[in-house]
Design a protein around this motif. Structure first.
Motif, PDB file in Angstrom:
ATOM      1  N   HIS A 103      -8.224  -6.302 -14.778  1.00 13.03           N
ATOM      2  CA  HIS A 103      -8.415  -5.379 -16.003  1.00 13.03           C
ATOM      3  C   HIS A 103      -7.599  -5.630 -17.132  1.00 13.03           C
ATOM      4  O   HIS A 103      -8.222  -5.463 -18.419  1.00 13.03           O
ATOM      5  CB  HIS A 103      -8.183  -3.874 -15.483  1.00 13.03           C
ATOM      6  N   GLU A 130      -4.241   4.215 -11.800  1.00 17.32           N
ATOM      7  CA  GLU A 130      -4.470   4.970 -13.081  1.00 17.32           C
ATOM      8  C   GLU A 130      -4.865   4.024 -14.346  1.00 17.32           C
ATOM      9  O   GLU A 130      -5.718   4.270 -15.070  1.00 17.32           O
ATOM     10  CB  GLU A 130      -3.209   5.754 -13.552  1.00 17.32           C
ATOM     11  N   LYS A 152      -8.112   2.520 -14.965  1.00 18.77           N
ATOM     12  CA  LYS A 152      -9.082   3.412 -15.418  1.00 18.77           C
ATOM     13  C   LYS A 152      -9.253   3.246 -17.099  1.00 18.77           C
ATOM     14  O   LYS A 152     -10.173   4.126 -17.715  1.00 18.77           O
ATOM     15  CB  LYS A 152      -8.992   4.740 -15.046  1.00 18.77           C
TER      16      LYS A 152
END
Length: 349
Positions: A235, A293, A296
């Motif tokens: 990510h 968290e 996202k």
């Protein structure tokens, strides 16, 4: 010598109460008051007293038994340090485990010479930055007060002692933290022990021009995130997040700049005992704890989240037990070699 105040202290000369926490930092106006029952408070006090007695027996008067105990029972010492050094003994124990006490005894009068008789090219830079160091702590708040004078003296002395390093802004938070637990001279020699590597690898590369050691650590951290927290590492790659955007201060100030003080102290206990690997362990544990968290979030929110972690993640008793089991030592050595081969510029003859 400690510069902490109790919660009932007032700012001298002001005539009005200055609410501070037990470490001497100004309380936030919105902070909720602790609601602890008398029984729980008494139990915690008794537990702390037993802990202090164990530590006093372990270190001896003025630290006289420390080296002998460490040689006989290193695992006991390591376990107790990881549980947290009693705050009333923290300054002395930090000096013992860092090797700074020996440096002090071997160099009588040197600190006074550096402060009084030498001049530094960094003096104006130090003066400019003094008020930015722990501005919410009562010891450093007063302009030209004893805290700011002590901080100036330590930083000026080091900038003269090691003119190659001189002074870099992040050093103020380390010196400031030390001054809350010991005298100027003791803080100076602990700073020397850290930067020159009295026990562990020298830290001075964190403050050399170009911050070469910071660059190495960020390279190592980025690789470890990809290997140990692959989902988050992917990510970060997609959102073009690299460790220089959030982790530089972790290394430059050893978490003393932005982490809650109780957590920073517990990290410093272990850092002085075990070295910089605890910085990697804590950073990785924190990212792993928050990854559900973090994965996202888009870039802008991700940057903010990486600088403002949730309160539960910053609880020492939650985070540190997650950090300790992480194995990084061997991989850090391998990544250091890799960094030197592929990233670092060759030294010119």
């Amino acid at each position: 010598m400690s510069r902490k105040r109790t919660e009932n202290d007032t700012e001298s000369g002001s005539g009005t109460a200055t609410p501070v926490d037990r470490f001497g930092f100004l309380k936030q106006e919105h902070a909720s008051k602790a609601r602890t029952t008398t029984t729980a408070s008494s139990t915690n006090h008794d537990r702390e007293e037993r802990k202090v007695r164990k530590w006093r027996k372990m270190i001896g008067v003025g630290g006289s038994d420390w080296k002998h105990y460490v040689r006989r029972k290193p695992n006991v010492v390591k376990r107790r340090i990881r549980k947290g050094i009693p705050d009333c003994l923290r300054g002395l124990v930090w000096q013992l485990i860092s090797g700074s006490r020996d440096l002090l005894l071997m160099n009588p009068g040197v600190y006074e010479q550096l402060v009084i008789y030498e001049t530094s090219a960094s003096e104006l830079d130090i003066i400019r930055d003094i008020s930015r160091t722990f501005p919410s702590h009562v010891f450093f708040q007063k302009r030209h007060g004893p805290g700011q004078r002590s901080l100036y003296n330590v930083l000026k002395a080091y900038s003269v002692y090691d003119r190659d390093v001189g002074y870099v802004q992040g050093m103020g938070f380390i010196a400031g933290l030390l001054l809350l637990y010991m005298s100027e001279e003791d803080a100076f020699w602990l700073l020397v022990a850290l930067l020159k590597g009295a026990v562990h690898a020298p830290m001075e590369g964190l403050y050399h021009a170009g911050l070469p050691l910071v660059q190495q650590y960020l390279f190592q951290l980025e690789s470890l995130v990809k290997e140990l927290i692959p989902k988050l590492g992917e990510h970060f790659t997609q959102e073009m997040i690299n460790p220089s955007m959030y982790a530089s201060q972790w290394f430059i100030t050893v978490f003393s700049y932005s982490f809650p003080f109780p957590l920073a102290l517990r990290i410093w206990d272990v850092f002085l005992s075990e070295g910089v690997k605890i910085v990697f362990k804590v950073g990785l544990a924190l990212l792993k704890y928050c990854q559900d968290e973090l994965v996202k979030l888009p870039f802008e929110k991700l940057i903010h989240a990486l600088k403002t972690f949730p309160e539960d993640a910053m609880n020492p008793d939650t985070l540190l037990p997650l950090a300790y089991p992480i194995k990084v030592s061997r991989r850090l050595e391998e990544l250091k070699v890799e960094y030197e081969k592929t990233i670092a510029k060759p030294v010119q003859p």
